[in-house]
Each structure stands twice: as structure tokens, then as C-alpha cells.
Design an enzyme around this catalytic site. Structure first.
Site, short mmCIF file in Angstrom:
data_model
loop_
_atom_site.label_atom_id
_atom_site.label_comp_id
_atom_site.label_asym_id
_atom_site.label_seq_id
_atom_site.Cartn_x
_atom_site.Cartn_y
_atom_site.Cartn_z
N TYR A 175 24.08 87.41 99.36
CA TYR A 175 23.03 88.12 100.08
C TYR A 175 22.42 87.16 101.09
O TYR A 175 22.07 86.03 100.76
CB TYR A 175 21.94 88.60 99.11
CG TYR A 175 20.83 89.35 99.78
CD1 TYR A 175 21.07 90.58 100.39
CD2 TYR A 175 19.53 88.83 99.82
CE1 TYR A 175 20.05 91.28 101.02
CE2 TYR A 175 18.51 89.54 100.45
CZ TYR A 175 18.77 90.76 101.04
OH TYR A 175 17.75 91.44 101.66
N ASP A 270 23.43 78.83 103.74
CA ASP A 270 22.19 79.57 103.49
C ASP A 270 21.50 78.99 102.26
O ASP A 270 21.91 79.19 101.13
CB ASP A 270 22.53 81.06 103.30
CG ASP A 270 21.28 81.92 103.12
OD1 ASP A 270 20.17 81.36 103.04
OD2 ASP A 270 21.43 83.16 103.05
N LYS A 298 11.79 81.19 101.25
CA LYS A 298 11.22 81.09 99.90
C LYS A 298 10.37 79.83 99.70
O LYS A 298 9.23 79.81 100.17
CB LYS A 298 12.34 81.27 98.87
CG LYS A 298 12.98 82.66 99.05
CD LYS A 298 13.94 83.12 97.99
CE LYS A 298 14.27 84.60 98.20
NZ LYS A 298 15.61 84.92 98.59
C1 LIG Z 1 16.10 85.94 99.73
C2 LIG Z 1 17.30 85.54 100.50
C3 LIG Z 1 17.44 85.86 101.86
C4 LIG Z 1 16.49 86.77 102.59
O1 LIG Z 1 15.20 86.27 102.67
P1 LIG Z 1 13.98 87.28 102.93
O2 LIG Z 1 12.81 86.38 103.13
O3 LIG Z 1 13.89 88.14 101.71
O4 LIG Z 1 14.31 88.06 104.15
C5 LIG Z 1 18.51 85.32 102.55
N1 LIG Z 1 19.42 84.54 101.93
C6 LIG Z 1 19.33 84.24 100.62
C7 LIG Z 1 20.35 83.36 99.99
C8 LIG Z 1 18.28 84.75 99.86
O5 LIG Z 1 18.23 84.48 98.54
#
Ligand SMILES: *Cc1c(COP(=O)(O)O)cnc(C)c1O
Length: 462
Positions: A175, A270, A298
Site C-alpha cells: 500500500y 516507501d 506517520k
Molecule cells: C500509511 C501508508 C501510506 C499512506 O499514508 P497516508 O498518510 O495514509 O496517506 C503510504 N505508504 C505506506 C507504506 C503506508 O503505510
């Protein structure tokens, strides 16, 4: 007010009663808990019940809820005004903090292992990025944005702008936020031109994303053999934690770096979830690879809407206003969010990481033991201090494997924990998050709740 009433009222005016679908209890049943406050490792719902929180806002709260240093920094920032739409000195400080943390990692020399592609077709691609022989830092510049979705979306646009190519490889079950191109998920084999996995995403856009099985080197090689000169980037979760936790196989991330570079493409790592959580320098701190663009979210916002992307200067200078790749945000680098993020990174010292690692190890081992004692077929899947349960006999390495599990056991397990005052992610396919605020009393409450929850999982029927 009860949680049920709060949920019923919310459901009238908010689709599904939630502002992000992961908060819904659809896969575990019941009404989601509506929370009113958090302190340390605990959250309190509208009924006044307190839970040990193993969601931690899905990752950001490395220090726990309402950490005094973070609140203090936020209060001070708030008293100076909420937003200026102009630069503030603290944004520079936060960028410097990110760069300093990443500077400590030793990345293998880019020039040695990456011969330029000899594929004649690659001549068609405009200018692969220059790879100097110097031992470049992974992150020399940072751009602050407001969400992880924006960070990855911008990273993809930047990779396309730098390479002049359009295809992007992602892995099934990973994701990267909810931008159109990254919602593609074919779940099928090799180099399939993906179909959108969300309504509302045009097939033409999804077709720019190749979805490959995770941890599968042959699939990556086949994709480059077929589409190499058109591939701008691979985007990969540094360690995947959005299909439950699935660690990269040893050397897989380095293989991705080598393969992208051999073909003049970029590697986007990511770290939105793993960054500044699994180590002071994120997953790259545990497993350094020559990433070209790194995304953060995060923890970097400490619970406020803040995210970032970083890369070498030669890549970042393609962004507006210096370069032709456009990116902007009214609230980007918001002073209150920056204050929370900076205070979080400043407070996250070695002791914090040691505590988070220790709590994760204690709880994950106890989960393992409790499920074994109850005779439930399972493995606990780990990546650094992240973990989740797979209800299957052996560790799954990709999305197809993860989906072949007895996920029906999770709902009863989840509710038994909730009844005992422990709040877990309401899905079998999510990582559990701990914080440095999880003290021995909180950990004990989790451990005490596990045997009955494991028996509930054992008794579960599909
Ligand atoms: C949470 C997450 C996102 C998206 O971040 P948001 O602040 O919710 O838009 C992207 N990549 C990873 C790996 C994530 O866990």
C-alpha cells in the site's frame, strides 16, 4: 453516549461512519470504538472504557499518546499562529533532522555494482539519471507534504519527470496511499498490466502500473526484460506491513536497487510506515540499499498530518520551483505539524527504540506462545519491531500466500482482546504497533488477555 450510538449517528452523515476505511470494524464485526482521548499507551472511548492501544494511530505514535514534549512543542507553535503559507525556520530543522538520521547509513557505492544498461532499446529513453561515482547520501534534500499519499504520488511523478518514462512497478499487497496509479493491484502474475482495484480509477491510468508478486526476483527480471526502457521506477514498501507484516527476503531490496539502476530506472523506497519507527533511520537503517527516492510519513508527523519525500540533490532539483516537476500544498510544512514531528524525532533517542523493540519482542513472543498453547495453526510474521499473525502453517512471503490463511480466526481473537481492554487493529491484514510509552503494566494487560483470546481463535469457525 455508547459506541453504538456514536457509530449510528456518524453513519448518517459520514459514509460507513468512518473517515478512513481501515477504522471500520467490518471484517471483525461490531461497532468501532469512538475515542475521546489518549494518554501514554492507553486510549479512552466514549463509554469511558480504557484500552491498551496497539494501533498507535497506525504508526505515528512512536512515543505514545499526548507525549509531554510533543504537546509542549505543539502548544508553543499554536500560540504563534496556525498557518502562514510561507516558510518557517522549523521546516529547515525538520529537513535537517531527516537528513542527519539517514546520513548515518552506509549505502553500497552506486557506481560499482550498476553497469549501464547494454539493452539497445534503452537508447530510446531520454537520459537516465546521472549516477556519479561519489558515495552520495541517500537523502540530501527533503520536501515536506501533508500525507503519505502525497509523498508517494509526488515520488512517482518525480521519478517519471527525471527518467522521462511512464511505467511504474509496484508489488501486490503493498500500500502506497490512495492515489489513482498506486491503487492498481492485479494480484496476478508476471508483468500483468494491472486492472484498477478501485472503482473510479481509469484503466488507462492503472495500465501505467505493473503489479508483481512481492519477493519474486524472477518476476522483476521478466518485467524489465519486457518493458525495461519504459519503466521509470519500482516503488516498494521498505518492509511490507499493509498485508500484515511481510519482511523482504534477505537481499531483495538490494536486488531491486541493482536492477532498477541497471536499466536506468529509479528505486522508490516507501518508508511511510517503517520510517523512524523500526530504527532511527527506518528500515534503511537496518538494511541499507541505494534508494533513489525515500518517502516518509506517520512518525515524521508525530500524530499530525505531515509526510515527506527525500532524495539526492540532483533528483530533488527536478521539483518546482527549481525544476519542471510540479508539486505544491497550501498546508505543506504546516508549522503545528512540523513542531509535532520535530519534537517527536528529537525525543526519539536510543532508549525509545530499545523500549519499542523490547515491547514488540515481548508481546509478539507472547502471542506466539498463547496461540501455540491453544493449538492454533499460525506463524508470527516479523519485520524489525513490526509484527502480525498469519493463521497458516508457514510464513507467507507474498500477497497470494498471505491471503491463504484462516483469517476468520482473527475476529473472535480481536474481540476477546477488546473485551479485556486491549485495542488491536480491526483486521487480520494489519501490523500491530507499540510505543515507548507501553510500560510494564500495559504490557501485562496484553499478556494477561492473550490466553483467552487464543482460545477464542481456536474455537472460531469459518
Ligand atoms: C500509511 C501508508 C501510506 C499512506 O499514508 P497516508 O498518510 O495514509 O496517506 C503510504 N505508504 C505506506 C507504506 C503506508 O503505510
Amino acid at each position: 453516549m455508547s459506541n453504538q450510538t456514536a457509530f449510528d449517528e456518524a453513519s448518517t452523515v459520514i459514509p460507513g461512519g468512518v473517515n478512513s476505511p481501515v477504522r471500520a470494524f467490518r471484517s471483525v464485526g461490531g461497532a468501532p470504538r469512538f475515542l475521546v482521548s489518549g494518554h501514554g499507551s492507553y486510549v479512552v472511548d466514549v463509554e469511558g472504557r480504557e484500552y491498551v492501544d496497539l494501533v498507535c494511530s497506525w504508526g505515528p505514535l512512536l512515543l505514545g499518546h499526548a507525549h509531554p514534549q510533543v504537546l509542549d512543542a505543539v502548544h508553543q507553535a499554536v500560540s504563534r499562529g496556525l498557518s502562514f503559507g510561507a516558510s518557517t525556520p522549523a521546516e529547515t530543522e525538520l529537513a535537517e533532522a531527516v537528513i542527519a538520521r539517514l546520513a548515518r547509513i552506509e549505502v553500497p557505492d552506486r557506481s560499482s555494482s550498476q553497469p549501464r544498461s547494454t539493452d539497445p532499446r534503452s537508447g530510446a529513453a531520454p537520459q537516465a539519471p546521472e549516477r556519479a561515482s561519489r558515495d552520495a547520501a541517500v537523502v540530501e534534500q527533503v520536501r515536506l507534504v501533508s500525507t503519505g499519499t502525497e509523498a508517494t504520488m509526488t515520488a512517482i511523478r518525480l521519478a517519471r519527470g527525471v527518467t522521462g518514462r511512464s511505467l511504474v512497478i509496484k508489488f501486490a499487497g503493498h500500500y502506497h496511499g490512495h492515489s489513482d496509479g498506486l491503487l492498481a493491484d492485479a494480484g496476478s502474475g508476471l508483468a500483468t498490466l494491472a486492472l484498477p482495484s478501485s472503482a473510479g480509477v481509469p484503466a488507462e491510468i492503472a495500465a501505467q502500473t505493473l503489479v508483481l508478486p512481492y519477493n519474486d526476483r524472477a518476476a522483476v527480471e521478466a518485467a524489465f526484460a519486457e518493458f525495461g526502457p519504459r519503466i521509470a521506477a519500482i516503488i516498494v514498501e521498505a518492509a511490507s506491513a499493509n498485508m500484515g507484516v511481510v519482511a523482504p527476503q534477505p537481499g531483495f531490496n538490494a536486488f531491486l536497487a541493482q536492477t532498477t539502476h541497471a536499466h536506468g530506472a529509479l528505486l522508490i523506497v516507501d518508508e511511510v510506515l517503517t520510517g523512524f519507527r523500526v530504527s532511527p533511520a527506518g528500515w534503511l537503517g537496518l538494511e541499507p540499499v541505494a534508494a533513489d527516492i525515500v518517502t516518509f510519513g506517520k512518525v515524521i508527523g508525530g500524530g499530525m498530518p505531515l509526510a515527506a519525500l527525500g532524495a539526492r540533490r540532483e533528483i530533488m532539483e527536478h521539483l518546482a520551483p527549481l525544476g519542471p516537476v510540479y508539486q505544491a500544498g497550501t498546508l505543506s510544512g504546516n508549522p503545528v505539524a512540523v513542531a509535532a514531528g520535530l519534537a517527536t524525532l528529537q525525543a526519539a533517542d536510543a532508549a525509545v527504540y530499545a523500549r519499542v523493540d523490547a515491547v514488540a519482542a515481548t508481546i509478539s513472543t507472547a502471542v506466539d506462545d498463547a496461540l501455540s498453547a491453544a493449538g492454533v495453526e499460525h506463524v508470527v510474521s516479523r519485520a524489525g519491531n513490526l509484527f502480525s499473525i498469519q493463521f497458516r502453517p508457514a510464513l507467507a512471503r507474498d500477497y497470494a500466500g498471505v491471503q491463504r490463511q484462516e483469517a476468520f480466526r482473527y475476529g473472535p481473537f480481536f474481540h476477546a482482546m477488546l473485551d479485556a481492554g486491549v485495542s488491536l487493529p480491526p483486521s487480520a491484514y494489519e501490523a500491530w504497533f507499540v510505543s515507548a510509552a507501553h510500560d510494564d503494566a500495559a504490557v501485562s494487560r496484553v499478556l494477561d488477555a492473550l490466553p483467552a483470546a487464543a482460545r477464542a481463535a481456536a474455537a472460531a469457525r469459518p
